[in-house]
Write a protein that holds these residues in place. Structure first.
Motif, PDB file in Angstrom:
ATOM      1  N   PRO A 248     -14.619 -23.949 -19.145  1.00 22.08           N
ATOM      2  CA  PRO A 248     -13.278 -24.315 -18.684  1.00 22.08           C
ATOM      3  C   PRO A 248     -12.352 -24.760 -19.810  1.00 22.08           C
ATOM      4  O   PRO A 248     -12.779 -25.382 -20.777  1.00 22.08           O
ATOM      5  CB  PRO A 248     -13.549 -25.475 -17.722  1.00 22.08           C
ATOM      6  N   VAL A 249     -11.077 -24.422 -19.637  1.00 24.95           N
ATOM      7  CA  VAL A 249     -10.021 -24.870 -20.544  1.00 24.95           C
ATOM      8  C   VAL A 249      -9.085 -25.756 -19.738  1.00 24.95           C
ATOM      9  O   VAL A 249      -8.661 -25.390 -18.644  1.00 24.95           O
ATOM     10  CB  VAL A 249      -9.243 -23.670 -21.130  1.00 24.95           C
ATOM     11  N   LYS A 250      -8.765 -26.916 -20.259  1.00 23.86           N
ATOM     12  CA  LYS A 250      -7.925 -27.855 -19.532  1.00 23.86           C
ATOM     13  C   LYS A 250      -6.462 -27.721 -19.946  1.00 23.86           C
ATOM     14  O   LYS A 250      -6.158 -27.385 -21.082  1.00 23.86           O
ATOM     15  CB  LYS A 250      -8.413 -29.285 -19.764  1.00 23.86           C
ATOM     16  N   GLY A 251      -5.572 -28.007 -18.967  1.00 26.79           N
ATOM     17  CA  GLY A 251      -4.152 -28.037 -19.260  1.00 26.79           C
ATOM     18  C   GLY A 251      -3.372 -26.915 -18.608  1.00 26.79           C
ATOM     19  O   GLY A 251      -3.930 -25.976 -18.043  1.00 26.79           O
ATOM     20  N   GLY A 252      -2.056 -27.026 -18.680  1.00 18.49           N
ATOM     21  CA  GLY A 252      -1.173 -25.982 -18.197  1.00 18.49           C
ATOM     22  C   GLY A 252      -0.864 -26.077 -16.711  1.00 18.49           C
ATOM     23  O   GLY A 252      -1.324 -26.973 -16.004  1.00 18.49           O
ATOM     24  N   ILE A 253      -0.051 -25.126 -16.263  1.00 20.69           N
ATOM     25  CA  ILE A 253       0.335 -25.029 -14.857  1.00 20.69           C
ATOM     26  C   ILE A 253      -0.213 -23.725 -14.308  1.00 20.69           C
ATOM     27  O   ILE A 253       0.152 -22.643 -14.768  1.00 20.69           O
ATOM     28  CB  ILE A 253       1.868 -25.066 -14.684  1.00 20.69           C
ATOM     29  N   LEU A 254      -1.083 -23.813 -13.330  1.00 23.21           N
ATOM     30  CA  LEU A 254      -1.703 -22.642 -12.713  1.00 23.21           C
ATOM     31  C   LEU A 254      -0.964 -22.343 -11.416  1.00 23.21           C
ATOM     32  O   LEU A 254      -0.864 -23.197 -10.537  1.00 23.21           O
ATOM     33  CB  LEU A 254      -3.183 -22.922 -12.447  1.00 23.21           C
ATOM     34  N   ARG A 255      -0.447 -21.117 -11.309  1.00 26.48           N
ATOM     35  CA  ARG A 255       0.420 -20.765 -10.181  1.00 26.48           C
ATOM     36  C   ARG A 255      -0.188 -19.641  -9.346  1.00 26.48           C
ATOM     37  O   ARG A 255      -0.758 -18.701  -9.880  1.00 26.48           O
ATOM     38  CB  ARG A 255       1.796 -20.334 -10.683  1.00 26.48           C
ATOM     39  N   ALA A 256       0.004 -19.750  -8.039  1.00 27.35           N
ATOM     40  CA  ALA A 256      -0.431 -18.708  -7.109  1.00 27.35           C
ATOM     41  C   ALA A 256       0.756 -18.242  -6.283  1.00 27.35           C
ATOM     42  O   ALA A 256       1.576 -19.052  -5.843  1.00 27.35           O
ATOM     43  CB  ALA A 256      -1.529 -19.233  -6.187  1.00 27.35           C
TER      44      ALA A 256
ATOM     45  N   GLY B  55      -9.160 -17.778 -16.124  1.00 23.91           N
ATOM     46  CA  GLY B  55     -10.594 -17.823 -16.365  1.00 23.91           C
ATOM     47  C   GLY B  55     -11.304 -18.538 -15.234  1.00 23.91           C
ATOM     48  O   GLY B  55     -10.692 -19.291 -14.470  1.00 23.91           O
ATOM     49  N   GLY B  56     -12.605 -18.297 -15.111  1.00 25.31           N
ATOM     50  CA  GLY B  56     -13.416 -19.027 -14.146  1.00 25.31           C
ATOM     51  C   GLY B  56     -13.539 -18.408 -12.777  1.00 25.31           C
ATOM     52  O   GLY B  56     -14.161 -18.993 -11.889  1.00 25.31           O
ATOM     53  N   TRP B  57     -12.959 -17.223 -12.580  1.00 23.41           N
ATOM     54  CA  TRP B  57     -13.023 -16.607 -11.243  1.00 23.41           C
ATOM     55  C   TRP B  57     -14.442 -16.139 -10.950  1.00 23.41           C
ATOM     56  O   TRP B  57     -15.084 -15.501 -11.778  1.00 23.41           O
ATOM     57  CB  TRP B  57     -12.069 -15.420 -11.158  1.00 23.41           C
ATOM     58  N   ILE B  58     -14.932 -16.463  -9.755  1.00 27.72           N
ATOM     59  CA  ILE B  58     -16.227 -15.959  -9.306  1.00 27.72           C
ATOM     60  C   ILE B  58     -16.067 -15.394  -7.901  1.00 27.72           C
ATOM     61  O   ILE B  58     -15.268 -15.905  -7.112  1.00 27.72           O
ATOM     62  CB  ILE B  58     -17.318 -17.054  -9.310  1.00 27.72           C
ATOM     63  N   PRO B  59     -16.788 -14.338  -7.556  1.00 27.76           N
ATOM     64  CA  PRO B  59     -16.686 -13.779  -6.202  1.00 27.76           C
ATOM     65  C   PRO B  59     -17.191 -14.783  -5.167  1.00 27.76           C
ATOM     66  O   PRO B  59     -18.215 -15.428  -5.358  1.00 27.76           O
ATOM     67  CB  PRO B  59     -17.600 -12.547  -6.266  1.00 27.76           C
TER      68      PRO B  59
ATOM     69  N   CYS C   3     -10.464 -22.492 -11.144  1.00 22.50           N
ATOM     70  CA  CYS C   3     -10.065 -21.621 -12.253  1.00 22.50           C
ATOM     71  C   CYS C   3      -9.273 -22.402 -13.294  1.00 22.50           C
ATOM     72  O   CYS C   3      -8.856 -23.537 -13.067  1.00 22.50           O
ATOM     73  CB  CYS C   3      -9.232 -20.449 -11.733  1.00 22.50           C
ATOM     74  N   TRP C   4      -9.053 -21.758 -14.427  1.00 29.02           N
ATOM     75  CA  TRP C   4      -8.285 -22.385 -15.494  1.00 29.02           C
ATOM     76  C   TRP C   4      -7.483 -21.328 -16.240  1.00 29.02           C
ATOM     77  O   TRP C   4      -7.685 -20.121 -16.058  1.00 29.02           O
ATOM     78  CB  TRP C   4      -9.206 -23.125 -16.460  1.00 29.02           C
ATOM     79  N   LEU C   5      -6.559 -21.782 -17.060  1.00 33.63           N
ATOM     80  CA  LEU C   5      -5.745 -20.896 -17.884  1.00 33.63           C
ATOM     81  C   LEU C   5      -6.409 -20.728 -19.242  1.00 33.63           C
ATOM     82  O   LEU C   5      -6.705 -21.710 -19.932  1.00 33.63           O
ATOM     83  CB  LEU C   5      -4.337 -21.468 -18.060  1.00 33.63           C
ATOM     84  N   ILE C   6      -6.637 -19.467 -19.617  1.00 27.30           N
ATOM     85  CA  ILE C   6      -7.320 -19.192 -20.877  1.00 27.30           C
ATOM     86  C   ILE C   6      -6.437 -19.550 -22.065  1.00 27.30           C
ATOM     87  O   ILE C   6      -6.871 -20.140 -23.040  1.00 27.30           O
ATOM     88  CB  ILE C   6      -7.724 -17.710 -20.950  1.00 27.30           C
TER      89      ILE C   6
END
Length: 527
Positions: free
Chosen positions: A49-57, A504-508, A523-526
């Motif tokens: 995992p990478v920490k930080g940022g804004i993850l948007r959906a 990053g971090g997506w799993i089925p 998930c996280w932002l690469i």
């Protein structure tokens, strides 16, 4: 060249090289953008995992009528947002196993009628108060109250009493139930301060993100909760959900970088999106199914011959090919497929205009049948309804299609109008699926399927600890729903989402779309 690219991709994952610089160097080496992005994804998974940022959906399934009250959640966005700010006692893993969450451990009496859950200490609500067993009891009490209109009411009907005992909560059941831990993963059963009795829509939970934005039908957001109790999720500093009910606009937002993840990619555009640089299709089979629901207690659908006519008038194979584009399988007018434990194969119902015409004539009905639809019901729902209209016409059945607005569909059409397009994401067990949608007293019994004998079989199966005997009961229940129920089920769908190369971090996870609802948390932002 391969070693050089691997080394560069690891530098990106470690934050020592930007994604743009990596893609530029990869292009100079003659490597396609698609292949370069796949290397980035692999490196990110390996780096952790990478920490930080804004993850948007960007998501379909939001409306101005949405509430933060977990009891009311019936569509994708409220449910998905809820997974980010609130939690249940347990959680179902991507592998389908029950895992501890706000309950550390649990045990059952030998007859599976008394269950004891040890409540985790030191967990803090977003308002600063510590979560206690009393909050758990109050939550269960609220969702057991018929006045709450909770979507979990059918599940709670099997519970006789819930009480706190020191640092544990004890559930006493009316009948044995080996599946109780699975049932407590129901997404309505989010633990709230005093069970949400004071203000159920306050939006206070124990999840990794604290709500900062609540613009129903437009935008939702949260910031990382500083005192969150676990370290395996909540990697982004902030999360945001943008409601984009239009499929084309949703895809464009992903391609343009306005969002990082989207849900409900339409199957008809999957192959096109696969060719877009920097975008990855994430699809997984599961228990989700698209359905046309008819109210069994409302004319003209209170006539089983009419319901059978409508079932035989449906060309399931055509829908799987033209609507799902092969990303799914045919349905059989039951909510259960082979993804469920204790599944039993039944004779597959097929398109048969002659049988449809026979039952239609026997029903005595004449005139058009009104079917309401909207593309928020499921991807391609309007097209599917038109295919249904065409196949039914060959049996002499006239289906009048009414396209409803997406905003308000789940509050004004679903579970209110007598014949409409809908979907179910499935549930971990057959007991939970039937308890939620087919039990006579369930608030979400959207086909108005009221059968005392079916209810008795549900309780009998719940109490049966012998797996083979239980399987036989479920098979009999499935046959009743298929032949006498109001669910006309053309297909089981794959969950099809899409991510940018930055994710990053997506799993089925076949439990639900968007990684079982946890995409923004896990998930996280690469870069």
């Amino acid at each position: 060249m391969s070693n050089e690219l691997d080394d560069l991709s690891r530098h990106v994952a470690a934050g020592k090289l930007t994604r743009r610089d990596f893609l530029g160097r990869a292009a100079a080496l003659g490597v396609s953008t698609t292949f370069a992005n796949s290397l980035l994804s692999s490196a990110a998974r390996g780096a952790g995992p990478v920490k930080g940022g804004i993850l948007r959906a960007g998501m379909q399934g939001g409306a101005a009528t949405d509430s933060l009250d977990p009891a009311t959640w019936s569509s994708q966005v409220p449910y998905f947002f809820g997974r980010q700010w609130a939690e249940q006692l347990v959680q179902i893993s991507a592998e389908g196993e029950v895992k501890p969450a706000l309950a550390e451990e649990w045990s059952a009496s030998d007859d599976a009628k008394v269950w004891t859950f040890k409540i985790r200490k030191g967990v803090e609500f977003h308002n600063g108060k510590e979560m206690t067993p009393a909050d758990v009891v109050a939550t269960m009490e609220r969702h057991s109250d018929a006045n709450s209109k909770s979507g979990a009411l059918g599940i709670m009907g099997g519970i006789d009493d819930v009480k706190a005992d020191g640092d544990t909560v004890v559930f006493s059941l009316k009948d044995a139930n080996a599946d109780l831990p699975f049932l407590l993963d129901d997404y309505h059963l989010m633990i709230q301060p005093n069970g949400g009795k004071d203000n159920p829509a306050e939006g206070i939970g124990t999840g990794p993100y604290k709500i900062t934005v609540n613009e129903a039908g437009l935008r939702l957001g949260g910031e990382k909760f500083a005192n969150y109790w676990r370290d395996d999720r909540g990697f982004a500093d902030q999360i945001e959900i943008i409601i984009i009910n239009d499929a084309t606009a949703r895809t464009a937002a992903l391609q343009g970088g306005q969002v990082d993840i989207i849900n409900r990619v339409e199957p008809k555009v999957v192959e096109l999106i696969k060719r877009v640089p920097g975008v990855t299709i994430q699809n997984v089979a599961g228990k989700g199914h698209y359905v046309f629901i008819a109210h069994c207690n409302t004319a003209p659908f209170n006539n089983n011959d009419l319901r059978l006519a409508l079932k035989f008038a449906l060309n399931r194979e055509e829908m799987v090919q033209k609507i799902l584009m092969g990303y799914g399988s045919v349905g059989n007018d039951t909510p259960i497929n082979k993804a469920y434990p204790l599944f039993t194969e039944m004779e597959q119902r097929t398109y048969d205009p002659e049988k449809a015409a026979f039952h239609y004539k026997k029903s005595g009905h004449s005139g058009p049948v009104l079917l309401r639809t909207s593309d928020v019901a499921f991807p391609g729902a309007v097209d599917a309804t038109q295919l249904y209209q065409q196949s039914a016409a060959k049996a002499g059945i006239t289906i009048e299609v009414k396209r409803e607005p997406g905003d308000g569909y789940w509050s004004e059409v679903w579970n209110k109008q007598p014949f409409s397009a809908s979907y179910w994401g499935g549930r971990p067990t057959q007991d939970q699926m039937y308890s939620t949608a087919y039990y006579s007293k369930a608030d979400w019994n959207d086909t108005r399927f009221f059968r005392e004998d079916f209810d008795k079989m549900l309780f009998q199966a719940r109490a049966e600890l012998d797996a083979e005997k239980r399987k036989k009961i479920y098979a009999d229940m499935g046959a009743i729903v298929r032949d006498e129920g109001g669910a006309i089920t053309p297909m089981f769908n794959d969950f099809i989402d899409a991510t940018s190369a930055k994710v990053g971090g997506w799993i089925p996870d076949g439990n639900q779309e968007m990684m079982g609802g946890y995409a923004l948390s896990k998930c996280w932002l690469i870069a």
